[in-house]
Design an enzyme around this catalytic site. Structure first.
Site: not given
Ligand code: KIV
Length: 284
Positions: A117, A186, A87, A48-49, A119
């Site tokens: 994934k 991270e 993500d 989600d970056s 968090e």
């Molecule tokens: O969104 C993303 O790219 C991430 C990384 C910072 C691990 O979660």
């Protein structure tokens, strides 16, 4: 086009057993995913970056499931054999276990990704259990978790003190016990990362800025190639400056259009004389 066999969870665990470090990059679009695949990357995280790197927001919080689905589909098309991870964006799993399962299911059904994934530590263990019980491979993410950056006091090293380090170790155990097959650490100190890697029993530990003693490394693709204009974090190594190539190329294009150097005859198509004359006659 790459001819390698599809990378699966079994492939990843086999590599770890053989002591081969896993390679992982973020990726958000078809052409980049194509190059990642050609270069032999094991895994691609559609992070989600992308809210920051692709959409220009100041944080990852505005990113929606629809944004993530669209980008993950593009990455899947570009990288058919890489292990692709979707993500879970902000508030796609925090509200409840049911919300988490539904959105993880959307990722799998609508994008063909291989895992998701999310968090968070022990407080997210029930989300991981629910998702895994639905038959979806799940990855945890500890340390600096950008969706909680505000609560964590910004984008900074996590687990610096013994007490905080112990909490991250406990969180990693909770996620592993909940069924996560992989955990991303991270921005935690290298020795904390090593301790968690050594304690993992049936879980792959990956490092993003957390040192070399994990089962593999993740970096943000845009940081590797000078493609994020706002900053380059210390944890990234720059392998090439695509940003500079693009900037110089666009400057040259602008100048050539302005001075008439572009386009040249090889860049466009003519028309046969007889067709042109007939066309002109049609207009008389
Ligand atoms: O969104 C993303 O790219 C991430 C990384 C910072 C691990 O979660």
């Amino acid at each position: 086009m790459s001819t390698r066999k599809k990378i699966t969870i079994t492939t990843l665990f086999d590599k770890v057993r053989k002591g081969e470090p896993l390679t992982w990059l973020t990726g958000y679009d078809y052409p980049t995913a194509y190059f990642h695949e050609e270069a032999g990357i094991d895994m691609i995280l559609v992070g989600d970056s992308l809210g920051m790197t692709m959409l220009g927001y100041d944080s990852t919080l505005p990113v929606t499931m629809d944004d993530m689905i669209r980008h993950t589909q593009a990455v899947r098309r570009g990288a058919p054999t890489a292990f692709v991870i979707g993500d879970m964006p902000y508030m796609s799993y925090q509200p409840s276990v049911e919300t988490a399962i539904r959105n993880a299911g959307r990722f799998m059904a609508e994008t063909g990704c291989d895992a998701i994934k999310l968090e968070g530590g022990a407080e997210m263990a029930d989300r991981i259990t629910g998702i895994v019980s639905a038959g979806i491979p799940a990855i945890g993410h500890l340390g600096l978790t950008p969706q909680s950056a505000s609560a964590l006091g910004g984008f900074r090293l996590q687990g610096k003190t013994a007490l905080h380090g112990k909490k991250i170790i406990d969180d990693a155990k909770a996620l592993e016990e909940a069924g996560a097959f992989m955990i991303l650490l991270e921005l935690v100190p290298d020795r904390l990362c090593q301790m968690i890697t050594e304690r993992a029993e049936n879980c792959i530990i990956m490092s993003l800025g957390s040192g070399p003693r994990a089962h593999g490394q993740l970096l943000i693709d845009h940081d590797l190639f000078g493609l994020y204009p706002k900053f380059t974090p210390r944890m990234a190594k720059v392998y090439g400056n695509a940003g500079e190539v693009i900037l110089n190329g666009v400057r040259q294009y602008v100048a050539e259009v302005q001075n008439g150097e572009f386009p040249r005859p090889e860049n466009y198509f003519g028309m046969k004389d007889e067709e042109f004359e007939e066309l002109a006659a049609l207009l008389d």
